[in-house]
Design an enzyme around this catalytic site. Structure first.
Site, short mmCIF file in Angstrom:
data_model
loop_
_atom_site.label_atom_id
_atom_site.label_comp_id
_atom_site.label_asym_id
_atom_site.label_seq_id
_atom_site.Cartn_x
_atom_site.Cartn_y
_atom_site.Cartn_z
N ALA A 16 -0.54 5.46 -12.14
CA ALA A 16 -1.91 5.04 -11.76
C ALA A 16 -1.96 4.17 -10.50
CB ALA A 16 -2.65 4.34 -12.90
N ALA A 17 -0.83 4.01 -9.80
CA ALA A 17 -0.87 3.24 -8.55
C ALA A 17 -1.83 3.92 -7.56
CB ALA A 17 0.52 3.14 -7.95
N GLY A 18 -1.74 5.25 -7.46
CA GLY A 18 -2.61 6.00 -6.55
C GLY A 18 -4.07 5.92 -6.99
N ASP A 19 -4.29 5.95 -8.30
CA ASP A 19 -5.67 5.90 -8.82
C ASP A 19 -6.29 4.53 -8.53
OD1 ASP A 19 -5.17 8.43 -9.84
OD2 ASP A 19 -4.47 7.64 -11.77
O1 RIB Z 1 -2.37 9.29 -12.10
C1 RIB Z 1 -1.81 8.92 -13.33
C2 RIB Z 1 -2.36 9.77 -14.43
O2 RIB Z 1 -1.92 11.10 -14.25
C3 RIB Z 1 -1.89 9.38 -15.81
O3 RIB Z 1 -2.68 8.39 -16.42
C4 RIB Z 1 -1.88 10.72 -16.56
O4 RIB Z 1 -2.85 10.81 -17.54
C5 RIB Z 1 -2.05 11.79 -15.47
O5 RIB Z 1 -3.29 12.32 -15.50
#
Ligand code: RIB
Length: 296
Positions: free
Chosen positions: A240-243
Site C-alpha cells: 500500500a505504499a503506492g496507494d
Molecule cells: O496495493 C496493495 C494492495 O494490492 C493490497 O492491499 C492487496 O489487496 C492488493 O490489492
C-alpha cells in the site's frame, strides 16, 4: 470539489515468510494476519486521511462487512457501495524480511460492478470532480467513459498491469500514476524520462507520475518535470505504499498545491506507511505527515 474512487476492496491475508515461496516448495510462515486492503480501499483511506472529500463505489461481498466499516471509520463516504452475493475479493500476500511483498489476487466481489451501478453512481458527480481508478474491478473502460462524459478529471493507476489497460482510451485520462515496472510495461522503456516522452508523444494532454522506490518519484505535466527524493526509512512492509502515495498526491492536486509540494507530501506519507505492517492500517494521518515534514 469531491473525488470518487470506483475501486476494489480486499481482505488481505498476510504471511511473514523468510523468503518468497518457490515453485514446488512448501514453506512455513512465521506469522499470519488479516488486514483491510485492496488498491481501491487503500487509496480511498489515504484520500480521507489526507483531508479530501472522497466517495468509494464498488462491491462488498460475503465476509467483507469489516471493509465497509474501515472505510466509514476512516471518513470515506460509502453511499455508492453495493452489496453482492459473491465472495469478498481477497489477496494472499507474502512479506519477506526486507518488507517486500508478492501478492496473489482473487477478484470475487470486485468483479460484480453492473452498468446500473455505474449509471446511478455517476449521476451524483459533476464536471471538475476527480475520478480515481485502478485495475482490480470489472468494466474499467465503461467507468472511464462514464466519468469522461461527465467532464471529470480521471486519475488512473494502471495496476495490476494487464491487457485490460491496453483497452482503456488513455486520451480520456488526466493523470497516470504508476511505478517504474508499470511505466515500462506501458511504454516499453525502463527509463522514466524516456517512458514519459513516449507516452507524451501519443497522449499530449496526459500527465504522468512514476514512483521509483528508493530512487524517489518523478512527475511530468506539460513542460514541467519534478523529481522528489525518497525519505529514507527502515521498511517493515511496503504493501500500500503506492496507494498511500496516490491518495496524498491527488489530494494535493485537488487543493491546487504546486506539483513539487504534492510530490513531497505524498512521498512522506508513503515513507511513513512502509514502517508499519498492513495496507490501509499503515496509512498515516495528515497531522503525522505534517509533523515529519516539519522535521526535514
Ligand atoms: O496495493 C496493495 C494492495 O494490492 C493490497 O492491499 C492487496 O489487496 C492488493 O490489492
Amino acid at each position: 470539489m469531491k473525488a470518487l474512487n470506483f475501486g476494489s476492496l480486499n481482505l488481505d491475508y498476510v504471511y511473514n515468510v523468510p523468503h518468497f515461496v518457490q515453485p514446488g516448495e512448501t514453506l512455513s510462515a512465521a506469522s499470519q494476519s488479516v488486514f483491510p486492503g485492496g488498491k481501491g480501499l487503500n487509496q480511498s483511506v489515504a484520500f480521507a486521511k489526507a483531508g479530501a472529500v472522497i466517495y468509494h463505489a464498488g462491491c462488498v461481498g460475503q465476509g467483507g462487512a469489516m471493509l465497509e466499516q474501515v472505510l466509514k471509520e476512516s471518513g470515506v463516504n460509502v453511499d455508492y457501495l453495493a452489496a453482492v452475493k459473491e465472495l469478498q475479493g481477497n489477496a494472499v500476500i507474502q512479506v519477506n524480511p526486507e518488507g517486500q511483498n508478492c501478492i496473489l489476487l482473487f477478484g470475487g466481489s470486485n468483479q460484480c460492478i453492473t452498468e446500473a451501478q455505474i449509471e446511478s453512481t455517476f449521476s451524483h458527480f459533476d464536471a471538475g470532480d476527480y475520478l480515481i481508478l485502478q485495475n482490480e474491478v470489472n468494466s474499467l473502460s465503461k467507468i472511464v467513459d462514464a466519468g469522461y462524459v461527465r467532464g471529470m478529471r480521471i486519475v488512473l493507476n494502471p495496476s495490476p498491469y494487464n491487457e485490460i489497460i491496453n483497452s482503456v482510451d488513455l486520451s480520456k485520462i488526466s493523470w497516470l500514476l504508476m511505478n517504474e515496472v508499470e511505466a515500462e510495461q506501458l511504454s516499453g522503456s525502463d527509463d522514466p524520462e524516456e517512458a514519459w516522452k513516449k507516452i507524451h508523444e501519443n497522449y499530449p494532454e496526459l500527465s504522468v507520475l512514476i514512483t521509483l522506490g528508493s530512487q524517489g518519484s518523478m512527475a511530468f505535466s506539460g513542460s514541467e518535470t519534478v523529481h522528489q527524493d525518497a525519505f529514507p526509512v527502515k521498511a517493515v512492509d511496503t504493501t500500500a505504499a503506492g496507494d498511500t502515495f496516490t491518495g496524498y498526491f491527488v489530494t494535493g492536486l485537488m487543493g491546487n498545491l504546486p506539483l513539487a509540494e504534492c510530490l513531497r507530501r505524498a512521498s512522506m506519507a508513503s515513507s511513513i506507511s512502509v514502517t508499519r505492517p498492513g495496507a490501509a492500517s499503515s496509512i498515516p494521518t495528515k497531522e503525522e505527515v505534517d509533523l515529519q515534514l516539519a522535521k526535514c
